[in-house]
Design an enzyme around this catalytic site. Structure first.
Site, PDB file in Angstrom:
ATOM      1  N   THR A  50      -9.829  -0.891  -4.103  1.00  0.00           N
ATOM      2  CA  THR A  50     -10.025   0.108  -3.060  1.00  0.00           C
ATOM      3  C   THR A  50     -11.166   0.541  -2.819  1.00  0.00           C
ATOM      4  OG1 THR A  50      -7.592   0.809  -3.622  1.00  0.00           O
ATOM      5  CG2 THR A  50      -8.755   2.363  -2.745  1.00  0.00           C
ATOM      6  N   SER A  89     -11.507  -7.483  -8.044  1.00  0.00           N
ATOM      7  CA  SER A  89     -11.113  -6.619  -9.046  1.00  0.00           C
ATOM      8  C   SER A  89     -10.797  -7.428 -10.322  1.00  0.00           C
ATOM      9  CB  SER A  89      -9.729  -5.906  -8.657  1.00  0.00           C
ATOM     10  OG  SER A  89      -9.277  -4.879  -9.332  1.00  0.00           O
ATOM     11  N   HIS A  93      -8.456  -5.944 -12.641  1.00  0.00           N
ATOM     12  CA  HIS A  93      -7.080  -5.858 -13.270  1.00  0.00           C
ATOM     13  C   HIS A  93      -6.104  -6.926 -12.867  1.00  0.00           C
ATOM     14  CE1 HIS A  93      -4.397  -4.324 -10.066  1.00  0.00           C
ATOM     15  NE2 HIS A  93      -5.546  -4.128  -9.348  1.00  0.00           N
ATOM     16  N   CYS A 151      12.329   1.735   0.118  1.00  0.00           N
ATOM     17  CA  CYS A 151      12.118   2.611  -1.031  1.00  0.00           C
ATOM     18  C   CYS A 151      11.369   2.455  -2.210  1.00  0.00           C
ATOM     19  CB  CYS A 151      13.698   2.789  -1.511  1.00  0.00           C
ATOM     20  SG  CYS A 151      14.744   3.583  -0.433  1.00  0.00           S
TER      21      CYS A 151
END
Lengths: 388, 87
Positions: free
Chosen positions: A76, A204, A206, A327
């Protein structure tokens, strides 16, 4: 009960390798000082050496020089730095136009939106039904005012790989900078900056069994970019803040542990999963490109099923997967990726992503296929959406 | 798959009763709330789910079976169903 026995959400994050933790430990308890120059005390110099070694190792696998790799807190931040940093450097000098694809992950998508609010113009280049960028449209979209093109190397949901080399060459020919978010393809799909004229790459730790909270941005030498967070002069004056040395060391160790053999093993599991799902469950379609896709990613839509129901039932059977349904997506909207490649809401709601990693075993494939077959059949039997 | 059997016996040991009211909520909320209650429940506790969404009335017993829990009953009156589950 409620124990996850088969984890198939490695695109979201991976289990860290114990060897990574072992490599990191000394930098918490013994060599914990802040990195200092040769004029500082010894503990700080040792910390600096560890940081430099980690940087050289990670830059090396990209074919880059150490001074071209900036540590950040993760993807990010890397993508924010790439996009906002270039906008800060060139927005006034060259122009206020950037180009992205509509299926980028949120750091790129929302950084572009933030620039739009500041008066920048953003073009979203067309993608086909598999998620690949229309190169002709890209070429047409770049103008004299375009300061940056940001197109991901691989899609986070459907796994489609872009032709990064072709995009980089178009950008070079047109005289604009090119950033690619390689979070999901890093070390699983080769990318070497000596062969591909890309200017900025987000990576990244991770996603490759390294620690969370550490990532990096490759910045080709000479790229006009300015830091967008105010603070000290760390990381070549591009990323202020005390360096995360345990994280950097862990990231480098994670890089060292990825091998082509492992990626081939992961791809074989993925291939078998896709083959079984598509052949054995009716009304199932592949999302993304059949060939140009991440080796660890499978994404399919099961018609007449809501992905969120399937996710819940699989969870209760011990399987962790992901869905593009509303959702469970963090945006509370149906997958912008499936909608972005022309899929309808039903396809987005029925999409399920399975992503493999180091700790998956061959038997996980058959186990999850059997569970999916059972749950899909049951849900279709009781579903008001339709019947087989 | 065979039809889900309903176990009509009383709980073997008296546990707590945890009530979950999901009336008016659609898929997947009733199942999400049921899972949440079952996570909080201790062995012997009874989770009572009360709802109105038709598909959830079928999905919850399906999940109970997958989890190996005891389905004590499924009742419906006036469009409102009640599902009792023993952890």
């Amino acid at each position: 009960m409620f124990e996850t026995t088969v984890y198939l959400d490695n695109a979201a994050s991976t289990r860290m390798d114990e060897r990574v933790l072992e490599a990191m430990k000394p930098y918490f308890f013994d060599l914990y000082a802040v990195a200092t120059s040769q004029f500082g005390y010894s503990l700080g110099i040792e910390a600096r050496d560890a940081l430099d070694t980690a940087r050289a190792q990670i830059a090396g696998v990209l074919g880059a020089n150490p001074e071209e790799f900036v540590f950040t807190s993760g993807s990010t931040e890397s993508s924010n730095l790439a996009i906002k940093g270039v906008a800060l450097a060139l927005g006034e000098k060259k122009g206020r136009h950037i180009v992205i694809s509509p299926i980028e992950d949120f750091p790129v998508l929302h950084s572009a939106r933030a620039l739009e609010r500041q008066g920048f113009r953003v073009t979203r280049v067309r993608v086909d039904e598999t998620g690949r960028v229309d190169l002709d449209h890209l070429r047409e979209s770049i103008t004299d005012e375009t300061i940056l093109v940001s197109v991901q190397a691989a899609n986070q949901e459907i796994g489609t790989l872009q032709d990064v080399k072709a995009i980089a060459e178009i950008c070079k020919e047109k005289g604009t900078l090119f950033h690619t978010d390689a979070t999901h393809s890093f070390l699983r799909v080769p990318l070497d900056v000596r062969e591909v004229p890309v200017d900025l790459i987000t990576v990244s730790a991770h996603t490759i069994h390294g620690p969370k909270g550490i990532g990096g941005l490759y910045v080709r030498k000479g790229t006009p970019i300015r830091k967008w967070m105010d603070g000290g002069y760390q990381e070549f004056d591009l990323r202020p803040g005390v360096e995360n040395i345990p994280g950097a060391v862990g990231f480098a160790k994670a890089v060292e542990l990825i091998t082509p053999e492992e990626t081939a093993r992961i791809q074989a599991m993925r291939d078998r999963l896709l083959e079984r799902l598509l052949n054995e469950i009716p009304h199932t379609v592949l999302n993304g490109h059949p060939v140009h896709r991440l080796p660890q990613n499978a994404n399919v839509s099961f018609r007449f099923i809501e992905g969120e129901s399937l996710l819940l039932h699989l969870d209760m059977r011990g399987f962790a997967v992901s869905t593009g349904s509303a959702c469970f997506s963090r945006s509370l909207e149906a997958s912008h990726v499936i909608l972005g490649i022309g899929g309808n809401h039903e396809r987005a709601h029925g999409s399920v992503r399975f992503t493999f990693g180091r700790y998956n075993k061959e038997e996980d494939v058959d186990a999850v296929v059997e569970a999916v077959k059972e749950v899909v059949a049951e849900l279709r039997r009781i579903s008001p959406l339709g019947k087989e | 798959m065979p039809e889900i059997e309903v176990d009509v016996r009383e709980p073997e040991c008296a546990g707590r009763e945890i009530r979950v009211d999901v009336c008016g909520k659609n898929c997947p909320i009733p199942l999400v709330e049921t899972r949440k209650a079952l996570r909080e429940a201790k062995p012997g506790d009874v989770v009572v789910v009360i709802g109105t969404h038709e598909a959830s009335k079928k999905e919850i017993p399906m999940a109970v079976q997958a989890l190996g829990l005891k389905l004590l009953g499924v009742e419906e009156e006036g469009g409102v169903w009640t599902i009792r589950i023993q952890r």
